[in-house]
Write an enzyme that holds these catalytic residues in place. Structure first.
Site, PDB file in Angstrom:
ATOM      1  N   GLU A 140      10.706 -18.854  45.353  1.00 48.92           N
ATOM      2  CA  GLU A 140      10.397 -18.739  43.915  1.00 48.92           C
ATOM      3  C   GLU A 140       9.950 -20.081  43.361  1.00 48.92           C
ATOM      4  OE1 GLU A 140       9.672 -16.483  42.086  1.00 48.92           O
ATOM      5  OE2 GLU A 140       9.820 -17.333  40.084  1.00 48.92           O
ATOM      6  N   LYS A 151      -0.269 -10.655  33.870  1.00 48.28           N
ATOM      7  CA  LYS A 151       1.179 -10.541  33.735  1.00 48.28           C
ATOM      8  C   LYS A 151       1.736  -9.406  34.574  1.00 48.28           C
ATOM      9  CE  LYS A 151       5.292 -11.326  32.297  1.00 48.28           C
ATOM     10  NZ  LYS A 151       6.027 -12.441  32.943  1.00 48.28           N
ATOM     11  N   CYS A 203      -5.460  -5.221  32.313  1.00 47.81           N
ATOM     12  CA  CYS A 203      -6.107  -5.512  31.035  1.00 47.81           C
ATOM     13  C   CYS A 203      -5.191  -5.056  29.906  1.00 47.81           C
ATOM     14  CB  CYS A 203      -7.417  -4.751  30.942  1.00 47.81           C
ATOM     15  SG  CYS A 203      -8.509  -5.024  32.338  1.00 47.81           S
ATOM     16  N   HIS A 260       8.559 -25.907  63.785  1.00 45.08           N
ATOM     17  CA  HIS A 260       7.800 -25.046  64.713  1.00 45.08           C
ATOM     18  C   HIS A 260       6.331 -24.979  64.340  1.00 45.08           C
ATOM     19  CE1 HIS A 260      11.463 -23.815  66.725  1.00 45.08           C
ATOM     20  NE2 HIS A 260      12.022 -23.698  65.529  1.00 45.08           N
ATOM     21  N   GLU A 285       1.456 -21.314  40.836  1.00 47.62           N
ATOM     22  CA  GLU A 285       0.742 -20.368  39.960  1.00 47.62           C
ATOM     23  C   GLU A 285       0.393 -20.980  38.610  1.00 47.62           C
ATOM     24  OE1 GLU A 285       2.659 -16.732  38.795  1.00 47.62           O
ATOM     25  OE2 GLU A 285       4.621 -17.639  38.787  1.00 47.62           O
ATOM     26  N   TRP A 326      -9.065  -8.354  32.489  1.00 47.43           N
ATOM     27  CA  TRP A 326      -8.813  -9.111  33.724  1.00 47.43           C
ATOM     28  C   TRP A 326      -9.712  -8.453  34.742  1.00 47.43           C
ATOM     29  CZ3 TRP A 326      -5.932  -7.768  38.406  1.00 47.43           C
ATOM     30  CH2 TRP A 326      -5.720  -8.862  39.238  1.00 47.43           C
ATOM     31  N   GLY A 379      -6.977  -0.249  34.254  1.00 42.78           N
ATOM     32  CA  GLY A 379      -6.736   0.462  35.515  1.00 42.78           C
ATOM     33  C   GLY A 379      -7.980   0.408  36.384  1.00 42.78           C
ATOM     34  N   ARG A 431      -2.282 -10.350  29.251  1.00 44.57           N
ATOM     35  CA  ARG A 431      -2.525  -9.315  30.279  1.00 44.57           C
ATOM     36  C   ARG A 431      -3.877  -9.486  30.948  1.00 44.57           C
ATOM     37  NH1 ARG A 431       0.699  -4.821  29.933  1.00 44.57           N
ATOM     38  NH2 ARG A 431      -0.903  -3.598  30.933  1.00 44.57           N
TER      39      ARG A 431
HETATM   40  C1  AGP Z   1       5.524 -14.314  38.878  1.00 44.83           C
HETATM   41  O1  AGP Z   1       5.562 -15.478  38.063  1.00 44.83           O
HETATM   42  C2  AGP Z   1       4.207 -13.607  38.775  1.00 44.83           C
HETATM   43  N1  AGP Z   1       3.891 -13.329  37.419  1.00 44.83           N
HETATM   44  C3  AGP Z   1       4.131 -12.400  39.697  1.00 44.83           C
HETATM   45  O2  AGP Z   1       4.444 -12.796  41.011  1.00 44.83           O
HETATM   46  C4  AGP Z   1       5.061 -11.231  39.336  1.00 44.83           C
HETATM   47  O3  AGP Z   1       6.402 -11.580  39.614  1.00 44.83           O
HETATM   48  C5  AGP Z   1       4.678 -10.028  40.205  1.00 44.83           C
HETATM   49  O4  AGP Z   1       3.338  -9.682  39.909  1.00 44.83           O
HETATM   50  C6  AGP Z   1       5.583  -8.802  39.996  1.00 44.83           C
HETATM   51  O5  AGP Z   1       5.481  -8.380  38.663  1.00 44.83           O
HETATM   52  P1  AGP Z   1       6.578  -7.317  38.130  1.00 44.83           P
HETATM   53  O6  AGP Z   1       7.918  -7.994  38.236  1.00 44.83           O
HETATM   54  O7  AGP Z   1       6.181  -7.022  36.726  1.00 44.83           O
HETATM   55  O8  AGP Z   1       6.497  -6.110  39.029  1.00 44.83           O
END
Ligand code: AGP
Length: 604
Positions: free
Chosen positions: A478, A599, A2, A501, A485, A74, A101, A27
């Site tokens: 990636e 994020k 959040c 497989h 996403e 969130w 948190g 966030r």
């Molecule tokens: C990637 O586009 C996502 N936002 C997510 O997988 C992100 O990479 C992952 O949560 C890790 O975040 P960080 O790099 O801030 O640790």
């Protein structure tokens, strides 16, 4: 995860809180709210839904008052609803709280409070914080907060408002990010710096469990023993427009185009005539038995690219691990291992926990992080910043490619130390790495219309498969994540040689397959896998720097520029980012804030 914000000073709090929440909305955005203290007590306005719902309720001015806190959510405990929205308040409405948190012992505390006559309005863990403050308050806020801090377990960044404190409010953190902004006759808190950058560039960061008392005139920080502590003031060099879109339709598109400049900042002054300089990090490849690359999501995918590069060049064993697995699997690492924690935000809970687990086992920890002074950056033994600048879009782009660039530098440094790379290969890679920003900028401009065209052709796909071998497979990981996403299309990355497989049973007429065939030594093998899926009716987009070698077996092509083969994943990433972006745009997704995501995942 959040976003929290707080203000006290000479101006009305509501417009500043709302503005801060707008910059924090990436966030978390399923509900939001603000609490402002004034002569009539603490007034709270909060609502399920996006921030514009809250803006409608406050019309940007209500409640009146010069001290307040705000939150954008969130959902973790309890779905999005008005009641579950923050701020939460105590039974007597004298205490209001915003929280980022998880209070892990909230059920136990809920019972503790219920036995003492408290009742609850929400399903959240946060509400018990406001009730506990009422329970502990005996006239001294600092004492009540210290009792609260000693009672709650888990992760928290808290903004606390108490009726009758005049212009003061409180903040404390453990495991969740929190910055305190220092203004002239006004002071702020926020989950990250860009949220309050338009108001101040001066910040302090409270350490774990320190309590901050914030008034318009000053900020006082108390340690666990209730002693005041001096905090280092940092001045942010981020530009105020860093958190603006600059004319792009979305932050994600802006950040895709920022990659050449970001990578230039990442590598530029680290490649010197005397070789690679890693910001004073003392690393000698000869005293490392094994490297663990530990991260989540895209950062994990960057580690996968780094693995291939470092193993190939430095002949050092590299194991890549998902942080959420690493932290619980009793890893066999010790003082002869280097653990690399990769994280854009530097606040990902699983990655922070993995860092602590690695240190507990005696491993040296190097953090590859974007956000300066983030928790992971501060707890690692060494940190290499990716210098990508603030990344606002939930789907990372420049955060990922700058992580890969840092891992290239690390791999080259280790290979050079270990004498496992020839002088020619070393200088060729260095000169090519220096040319990446220019080449990538030209490539993004060139491929942009092609990515848009391909997205227009393939956006109705229900499923997509990204296949590749070696580093192309890491790039496929990636590419698949980017697409799924933000467009919500089911996308899978598969090692091209593994498809037969089992998963190839899913390939049918018009199944979309992106065949990434840039690794020269493996291209023929990948081509045979492309033929396998094509013969079963798949529509194939070939991704390669050698189109003539595969185009006969592909319906469409993405042609990558010529560069050192080891550096191709940077270009593959940019092409697949643009493809995912335009597919999502065609499908009408909320590209910068995709559903269910945040994020930085600062909870387990
Ligand atoms: C990637 O586009 C996502 N936002 C997510 O997988 C992100 O990479 C992952 O949560 C890790 O975040 P960080 O790099 O801030 O640790």
């Amino acid at each position: 995860m959040c976003g929290i914000v707080g203000y006290t000073g000479k101006n009305q709090a509501t417009p500043i809180l709302i503005d801060g929440l707008e910059r924090l909305e990436y966030r978390g955005y399923d509900s939001s709210g603000i609490a402002v203290s004034n002569d009539s007590g603490i007034e709270i306005i909060k609502s399920k839904g996006r921030l514009f719902e809250l803006k409608k309720l406050t019309n940007g001015t209500k409640p009146e008052g010069v001290t307040g806190i705000g939150h954008t959510r969130w959902a973790t405990h309890g779905g999005p609803s008005d009641e579950n929205s923050h701020p939460h308040y105590s039974r007597d409405k004298k205490f209001a709280v915003v929280h980022n948190g998880i209070i892990e012992n909230y059920l136990e505390l809920r019972e503790f409070l219920s036995e003492r006559g408290f009742t609850f309005r929400s399903e959240t863990d946060t509400e018990i914080v406001s009730m506990l403050l009422e329970y502990y308050y005996g006239g001294d806020m600092l004492d009540a907060i210290i009792k609260l801090r000693n009672k709650i377990k888990g992760s928290y960044a808290l903004g606390i408002l108490h009726d009758g404190e005049g212009g003061a409010f409180y903040a404390l953190r453990k495991d969740s990010p929190l910055v305190i902004g220092l203004g002239e006759g006004e002071n702020f808190i926020a989950s990250d710096i860009p949220a309050i950058l338009p108001y101040t560039r001066k910040f302090i960061i409270p350490d774990e469990k320190e309590v901050a008392v914030i008034t318009p005139e000053k900020v006082t920080v108390y340690n666990r023993n209730k002693e005041t502590v001096e905090k280092k003031i940092t001045v942010s060099d981020l530009s105020a427009d860093a958190a603006e879109k600059d004319g792009f339709a979305h932050f994600m598109l802006k950040e895709i185009f920022e990659q050449p400049g970001a990578i230039k900042k990442t590598v530029h002054d680290r490649i010197t005539p005397d070789g690679i300089k890693l910001d004073g990090v003392k690393l000698n490849g000869n005293d490392i038995r094994k490297i663990y690359m530990v991260a989540c999501g895209s950062a994990y995918h960057a580690g996968a690219v780094g693995k291939y590069f470092i193993e190939k060049l430095a002949r050092l064993e590299v194991e890549t691990d998902l942080a959420s697995e690493f932290r619980y699997r009793n890893p066999l690492l010790g003082s002869d291992c280097l653990t690399v924690i990769i994280s854009q935000s530097g606040e990902t809970a699983d990655s922070l926990a993995a860092l602590r687990e690695a240190k507990r086992r005696g491993s040296r920890v190097l953090a590859v992080v974007n956000v300066v002074d983030s928790s992971i950056a501060r707890e690692a033994d060494d940190v290499l910043y990716t210098r990508a600048g603030p990344e606002i879009a939930v789907a990372t782009t420049k955060g990922y490619t700058t992580q890969v660039a840092v891992l290239y530098l690390l791999g080259l440094k280790l290979a050079h130390d270990r004498g496992t790379v020839s002088a020619d290969e070393y200088s060729s890679l260095l000169s090519e790495l220096k040319r990446v920003p220019e080449k990538l900028g030209a490539f993004i401009d060139e491929i942009n219309p092609q990515a848009q065209y391909l997205a227009g052709k393939y956006y109705p796909a229900q499923d997509a498969y990204f296949i590749g071998r070696g580093a192309d497979w890491s790039a496929a990981l990636e590419g698949a994540l980017k697409l799924k996403e933000i467009s919500y299309i089911h996308a899978e990355a598969y090692a091209a040689g593994e498809l037969k497989h089992g998963t190839i049973s899913l390939i049918e007429k018009n199944s979309l397959v992106l065949g990434i065939a840039a690794e020269p030594a493996l291209r023929e093998k990948t081509l045979s896998n492309i033929k396998e899926v094509r013969s079963r009716g798949a529509a194939v987009i070939g991704v390669t720097d050698s189109p003539d070698s595969i185009k006969a077996e592909c319906d469409d092509m993405i042609t990558l520029p010529q560069t050192h083969p080891a550096l191709t994943p940077l270009f593959t990433a940019a092409a697949l980012q643009l493809f995912a972006y335009y597919v999502a745009a065609a499908r009408g997704g909320d590209i910068d804030k995709p559903r269910n995501l945040a994020k930085s995942v600062t909870v387990e």
